[in-house]
Structures are given as structure tokens and as C-alpha cells.
Write an enzyme that holds these catalytic residues in place. Structure first.
Site, PDB file in Angstrom:
ATOM      1  N   THR A  70     -33.468 -41.833 -94.130  1.00 15.84           N
ATOM      2  CA  THR A  70     -34.779 -42.278 -93.658  1.00 15.84           C
ATOM      3  C   THR A  70     -34.778 -43.780 -93.413  1.00 15.84           C
ATOM      4  O   THR A  70     -35.247 -44.258 -92.363  1.00 15.84           O
ATOM      5  CB  THR A  70     -35.869 -41.891 -94.666  1.00 15.84           C
ATOM      6  OG1 THR A  70     -35.908 -40.464 -94.781  1.00 15.84           O
ATOM      7  CG2 THR A  70     -37.232 -42.400 -94.224  1.00 15.84           C
ATOM      8  N   ASN A 143     -30.414 -29.752 -88.766  1.00 17.75           N
ATOM      9  CA  ASN A 143     -30.538 -29.428 -90.180  1.00 17.75           C
ATOM     10  C   ASN A 143     -31.123 -28.050 -90.445  1.00 17.75           C
ATOM     11  O   ASN A 143     -30.919 -27.477 -91.519  1.00 17.75           O
ATOM     12  CB  ASN A 143     -31.384 -30.491 -90.900  1.00 17.75           C
ATOM     13  CG  ASN A 143     -32.703 -30.733 -90.210  1.00 17.75           C
ATOM     14  OD1 ASN A 143     -32.740 -31.193 -89.068  1.00 17.75           O
ATOM     15  ND2 ASN A 143     -33.807 -30.444 -90.885  1.00 17.75           N
ATOM     16  N   GLN A 171     -25.965 -33.979 -91.488  1.00 18.85           N
ATOM     17  CA  GLN A 171     -25.520 -32.610 -91.735  1.00 18.85           C
ATOM     18  C   GLN A 171     -24.102 -32.355 -91.242  1.00 18.85           C
ATOM     19  O   GLN A 171     -23.550 -31.279 -91.488  1.00 18.85           O
ATOM     20  CB  GLN A 171     -26.482 -31.620 -91.064  1.00 18.85           C
ATOM     21  CG  GLN A 171     -27.896 -31.658 -91.594  1.00 18.85           C
ATOM     22  CD  GLN A 171     -28.017 -31.169 -93.024  1.00 18.85           C
ATOM     23  OE1 GLN A 171     -27.099 -30.578 -93.585  1.00 18.85           O
ATOM     24  NE2 GLN A 171     -29.171 -31.421 -93.640  1.00 18.85           N
ATOM     25  N   SER A 191     -26.005 -39.649 -95.281  1.00 19.10           N
ATOM     26  CA  SER A 191     -26.686 -39.575 -96.573  1.00 19.10           C
ATOM     27  C   SER A 191     -25.738 -38.964 -97.594  1.00 19.10           C
ATOM     28  O   SER A 191     -25.164 -37.891 -97.358  1.00 19.10           O
ATOM     29  CB  SER A 191     -27.955 -38.728 -96.458  1.00 19.10           C
ATOM     30  OG  SER A 191     -28.704 -38.763 -97.648  1.00 19.10           O
ATOM     31  N   HIS A 193     -26.088 -37.501-100.570  1.00 16.21           N
ATOM     32  CA  HIS A 193     -26.338 -36.276-101.343  1.00 16.21           C
ATOM     33  C   HIS A 193     -26.109 -35.001-100.546  1.00 16.21           C
ATOM     34  O   HIS A 193     -25.999 -33.921-101.112  1.00 16.21           O
ATOM     35  CB  HIS A 193     -27.746 -36.290-101.941  1.00 16.21           C
ATOM     36  CG  HIS A 193     -28.860 -36.092-100.968  1.00 16.21           C
ATOM     37  ND1 HIS A 193     -29.504 -34.892-100.823  1.00 16.21           N
ATOM     38  CD2 HIS A 193     -29.465 -36.939-100.111  1.00 16.21           C
ATOM     39  CE1 HIS A 193     -30.470 -35.008 -99.918  1.00 16.21           C
ATOM     40  NE2 HIS A 193     -30.454 -36.236 -99.465  1.00 16.21           N
ATOM     41  N   THR A 231     -30.351 -55.457-104.328  1.00 14.69           N
ATOM     42  CA  THR A 231     -29.128 -55.277-105.103  1.00 14.69           C
ATOM     43  C   THR A 231     -28.495 -53.922-104.803  1.00 14.69           C
ATOM     44  O   THR A 231     -29.173 -52.893-104.810  1.00 14.69           O
ATOM     45  CB  THR A 231     -29.433 -55.373-106.607  1.00 14.69           C
ATOM     46  OG1 THR A 231     -29.988 -56.656-106.877  1.00 14.69           O
ATOM     47  CG2 THR A 231     -28.179 -55.169-107.443  1.00 14.69           C
ATOM     48  N   CYS A 319     -37.963 -31.201 -96.006  1.00 13.94           N
ATOM     49  CA  CYS A 319     -39.076 -32.144 -95.897  1.00 13.94           C
ATOM     50  C   CYS A 319     -40.366 -31.444 -95.520  1.00 13.94           C
ATOM     51  O   CYS A 319     -41.447 -31.995 -95.685  1.00 13.94           O
ATOM     52  CB  CYS A 319     -38.766 -33.208 -94.838  1.00 13.94           C
ATOM     53  SG  CYS A 319     -37.256 -34.135 -95.163  1.00 13.94           S
TER      54      CYS A 319
END
Length: 377
Positions: A70, A143, A171, A191, A193, A231, A319
Site C-alpha cells: 500500500t 490477487n 502475488q 510485500s 508476507h 527507522t 481487503c
């Protein structure tokens, strides 16, 4: 018996190698510090950067770390002088709602009934505004359906018009080759995960400095070469790199294994429920994804029924699957609303087993038999 997790397109369980790397780095120092602890943390961050750059075939200095897809989409999809945004009709909500272009400078590009970008419509959109520098936002893999998009062909046409391509490879990464050489894209985002790394970290990579947007979306201490303040999440990046290493090593063998399992499940679904419609089934799909609809049944009811039986799957994008509204992807494919509301998504991954596939079909048969008398759509 243990539950069956068939929702890898929403998130993949943490790979053991990623868990080990993440745990080992939890006490890492601040990667911006100059002392030994800071240098050790910096080494982990730069190791992850190099691994991602190598996988995408770009330079490490052209990779920046973000919190996920995102933020990556919001960073990459910002207006440039004379720019116009073209958005594939099946793009993820983080692209459709996450860009910062004014509405009059955004144009959708149709997808066909199998969910592939309509290249003729792309040509028309490119011809609509000659002289404007187009930016095309296009997924490598959808997705919801798993359909592979013609990114390389689209990129040739956009580049011929003087434009750029931003590719959502969330994906695709770790499942099919999707680097700059394969996609022809100018920017690619990822991404962690989705391939079995930690949540809350992702990457945005560029082919060259010319493709980078000006300035930072998140300003602060000048991290990430001034393109993203904050950070660095050292532990998550260590886990991301470990997940990537495992996924890349096993990519071809896993693709073959999961394609066989996906085809077994698809054949079983059609045998049990001949009325089922396979969504995107005539297009090239990534190996792990199966989307289908059961006419006359409500997806939310089916998802709940499977959950009770010990199976986790979804009715589309994680989502939006909790909402009653139909999928915008299926609507753009021309799937009738009643059928779209009956759509389910099964997505497999690194920890899926053939035994789970057999059990799933046994459960599917029970659920289908039980639900046949409840058709209400």
C-alpha cells in the site's frame, strides 16, 4: 484434525527460515547508528536489499524499503509534470485508491472476460492524450483470480508512448519470474508476507533513477537515500530476505507441485459441482490460485461454512472479502453480479499438502450437498 489453510493470497504463514531470521534480529541496533550494533543492523538491511535487487535484476541502490504494498503504491503513483495515470480495471485497491492523481488525469483500462488486460483498450487510452506522459499501473498477477497479466507487452506500448509502467508484483514474486527483464516495468513493488515473510514490510524497486518519483512520501530522518523516512524494520527485513531465499530456491519445483494440486482441486470441484464456473480458467494463471463460483449460493455463507469445517479460504481480496459488495475484478470481467457474489478463492502455498487437497474435496462435497437446498441468490 488440523485446519486447512487455503488463503495464501491473503497472507502466507511465516516460513521457519523467516521466523528464525526474524527472531535472531529482534534485538538488532538502529541501522543508522555508526557503532558496532548499528553496523550489524545495517549489514542485515543491506543484505536484504541486495537479495531483492538480485531477484529483480536491478541495482541495490534502486531498491527502497517500505511498510508494504500500500505504501509502495502510494509512493510510486504520484503525479509528474504532464503525467496521466492508466489503471488496469482489475488492480488491487491499494492502487485504485492509493494513487494521488486528480480524477481527470486517471483513466481505467479494460480487462477481458478472462481477466487479462485488454491491449486494444490500452492502445486507445494511450492515443486519447497524445503528448501526455502516461503511467500504467498493472499487476503481474491478479490477487483474486491468479490470472497472469501481459505486463511485458503492455510495457512495450507504454514505452513507445514515452510513458512508465509501475508493476504490482505482490502475488507474483517468488512464484514466477517477475523482475525487470521479464516484465519490462520501470518500477516494481513487493510485500514480504505474501511469500512467507513477516508482515509490515515491503519493497519498491526501480529500473533506473529516471523512474524514481521526486522526494519522499514519508519525510523524516533521510533514511532510504532520502526516499522514505523512518527507522528501518531490521528484524522484518531479515525475515523477508530469508523467505525470499527459500522461495527463489524452490520456485520451479513449487510451481509444478502447486499447479498439479490446483488442477486436482479444480477437477474435483467440477466433479462435485458441475455447475461451478471457473473464473479466469482459460487464461494463464499462477500455479497456486483457483477462483470459482457456485451459482445460487452466497460466498459469505460458503466461507463461513468452510470455516466451521476447518477450512480457511476467501471470497476474493482479503481487503474486501468481509464486505457485501461484489468484487470489482469480477465486475470488470463481465461476470454477472449474481455469479460474482458466489465466488470463492482457493490459494495454496509453501505449506499446502496433497493430503489437505484430498480432505478439502471431501469437505467441499459435504458443504455443497448441505447448501444445495439453500440457494438464495
Amino acid at each position: 484434525m488440523s485446519r486447512i489453510y487455503f488463503d495464501y493470497n491473503a497472507t502466507a504463514p511465516l516460513r521457519p527460515a523467516a521466523r528464525t531470521a526474524l527472531s535472531a534480529a529482534l534485538d538488532a541496533g538502529n541501522a543508522s547508528s555508526v557503532h558496532a550494533e548499528g553496523r550489524a543492523a545495517r549489514a542485515l538491511v543491506e543484505g536484504a536489499r541486495t537479495a531483492i535487487a538480485r531477484a529483480l535484476r536491478t541495482r541495490p541502490d534502486l531498491v527502497i524499503f517500505v511498510s508494504g504494498a500500500t505504501e509502495a503504491a502510494a509512493t510510486a503513483l504520484r503525479p509528474r509534470e504532464g503525467g496521466r495515470l492508466l489503471v488496469g480495471a482489475g488492480e488491487h485497491p491499494c492502487v485504485q485508491a492509493g494513487h494521488s492523481f486528480a480524477a481527470e488525469h486517471v483513466a481505467p483500462v479494460r480487462i477481458d472476460p478472462q481477466g487479462r488486460l485488454d491491449l486494444d483498450d490500452l492502445n486507445a487510452r494511450l492515443a486519447d492524450a497524445p503528448g501526455a506522459r502516461p503511467i500504467l499501473a498493472l499487476q503481474a498477477v491478479n490477487n483474486e483470480t491468479g490470472v497472469i497479466q501481459p505486463v511485458a507487452v503492455a510495457a512495450e506500448r507504454v514505452h513507445a508512448a514515452g510513458g512508465l509502467v509501475v508493476c504490482d508484483a505482490v502475488q507474483a514474486f517468488g512464484r514466477i519470474p517477475c523482475g525487470f527483464a521479464e516484465t519490462g516495468a520501470d518500477a516494481i513493488f513487493l510485500s514480504s508476507h505474501k511469500l512467507g515473510g513477516p508482515k509490515g514490510v515491503g519493497a519498491l524497486a526501480f529500473r533506473s533513477r529516471d523512474a524514481m518519483p521526486e522526494g519522499a512520501l514519508i519525510r523524516g530522518g533521510g533514511q532510504e537515500r532520502g526516499l522514505r523516512g523512518g527507522t528501518e524494520n531490521v528484524a522484518a527485513l531479515a525475515g523477508f530476505a530469508a523467505a525470499l531465499a527459500e522461495a527463489e530456491t524452490q520456485r520451479e519445483s513449487e510451481a509444478a507441485r502447486l499447479a498439479e494440486m490446483r488442477d486436482f482441486l479444480q477437477a474435483g470441484v467440477l466433479e462435485i459441482a458441475p455447475e461451478a464456473a471457473i473464473l479466469g480458467g482459460e487464461a494463464a494463471r499462477v500455479a497456486n490460485s483457483l477462483a470459482f463460483a457456485l451459482p445460487g449460493l452466497a460466498a459469505e455463507t460458503l466461507v463461513a461454512a468452510f470455516d466451521v469445517e476447518g477450512v480457511a479460504l476467501s471470497s476474493g481480496s482479503a481487503c474486501s472479502s468481509g464486505k457485501v459488495a461484489s468484487s470489482h475484478v469480477l465486475a470488470a470481467m463481465g461476470v454477472p453480479p449474481d455469479l460474482a457474489r458466489a465466488a470463492l478463492r482457493v490459494s495454496l502455498g509453501w505449506n499446502s499438502s496433497s493430503e489437505e487437497g484430498v480432505r478439502f474435496l471431501e469437505i467441499f462435497a459435504r458443504v455443497h450437498e448441505r447448501m444445495r437446498g439453500r440457494r438464495r441468490i
